[in-house]
Motif scaffolding. Structure first.
Motif, PDB file in Angstrom:
ATOM      1  N   GLY A  34       0.816  -1.202   0.000  1.00  0.00           N
ATOM      2  CA  GLY A  34       0.000   0.000   0.000  1.00  0.00           C
ATOM      3  C   GLY A  34       0.853   1.256   0.000  1.00  0.00           C
ATOM      4  O   GLY A  34       1.974   1.256   0.496  1.00  0.00           O
ATOM      5  N   CYS A  49      -3.445   0.586  -3.168  1.00  0.00           N
ATOM      6  CA  CYS A  49      -2.741  -0.649  -2.847  1.00  0.00           C
ATOM      7  C   CYS A  49      -2.820  -1.606  -4.023  1.00  0.00           C
ATOM      8  O   CYS A  49      -3.668  -1.458  -4.913  1.00  0.00           O
ATOM      9  CB  CYS A  49      -3.269  -1.294  -1.566  1.00  0.00           C
ATOM     10  SG  CYS A  49      -4.999  -1.764  -1.596  1.00  0.00           S
ATOM     11  N   THR A  97       3.401  -2.618   4.101  1.00  0.00           N
ATOM     12  CA  THR A  97       2.848  -3.921   3.798  1.00  0.00           C
ATOM     13  C   THR A  97       2.565  -4.703   5.066  1.00  0.00           C
ATOM     14  O   THR A  97       3.134  -4.422   6.146  1.00  0.00           O
ATOM     15  CB  THR A  97       3.798  -4.734   2.896  1.00  0.00           C
ATOM     16  OG1 THR A  97       3.139  -5.928   2.482  1.00  0.00           O
ATOM     17  CG2 THR A  97       5.082  -5.127   3.625  1.00  0.00           C
ATOM     18  N   CYS A 103      -5.354  -6.378  -0.017  1.00  0.00           N
ATOM     19  CA  CYS A 103      -5.566  -5.039  -0.584  1.00  0.00           C
ATOM     20  C   CYS A 103      -7.046  -4.818  -0.819  1.00  0.00           C
ATOM     21  O   CYS A 103      -7.730  -5.665  -1.368  1.00  0.00           O
ATOM     22  CB  CYS A 103      -4.782  -4.914  -1.886  1.00  0.00           C
ATOM     23  SG  CYS A 103      -5.183  -3.450  -2.852  1.00  0.00           S
TER      24      CYS A 103
END
Length: 125
Positions: A34, A49, A97, A103
């Motif tokens: 992201g 993301c 992350t 995501c």
């Protein structure tokens, strides 16, 4: 797991900039990555993301149509391409992350484990 963001700088409104997020100690493609930003005096905001394997992406409304995220597996790098930049895009940008989460719209609300050092983007004439 380490991340390093770079590529920030000063750009005029309407201009473009590409940020890089390089992963070390892990294979970046195996993790959702992201991008977040924090403007002066404001809270952190999730920007976009990309999923594990790069098959899907999620964009905040504020950047839809202007920002894109992509992954370069050969260089273990995720890119954030920013076009049509506005003064309100001025912020420190971070990549982050956490393999526990996927995501999507909720990714930005979790306390992610791994963060890179930010890179400053200033949009000004």
């Amino acid at each position: 797991v380490q991340l390093q963001a770079s590529g920030g700088g000063l750009v005029q409104p309407g201009g473009s900039l590409r940020l890089s997020c390089v992963g070390s100690g892990f294979t970046l493609d195996y993790y959702p990555i992201g991008w977040f930003r924090q403007a002066p005096g404001k809270g952190r905001e999730g920007v976009l993301c990309i999923s594990r394997g790069g098959g899907s992406t999620y964009y905040a409304d504020s950047v839809k149509g202007r920002f894109t995220i992509s992954i370069d597996n050969a260089n273990n790098t995720v890119y954030l391409q920013m076009n049509s930049l506005k003064p309100e895009d001025t912020a420190v940008y971070y990549c982050a992350t956490d393999e526990r989460y996927s995501c999507g719209r909720y990714y930005f609300h979790y306390e992610l484990d791994y963060w890179g050092k930010g890179t400053l983007v200033t949009v000004s004439s």
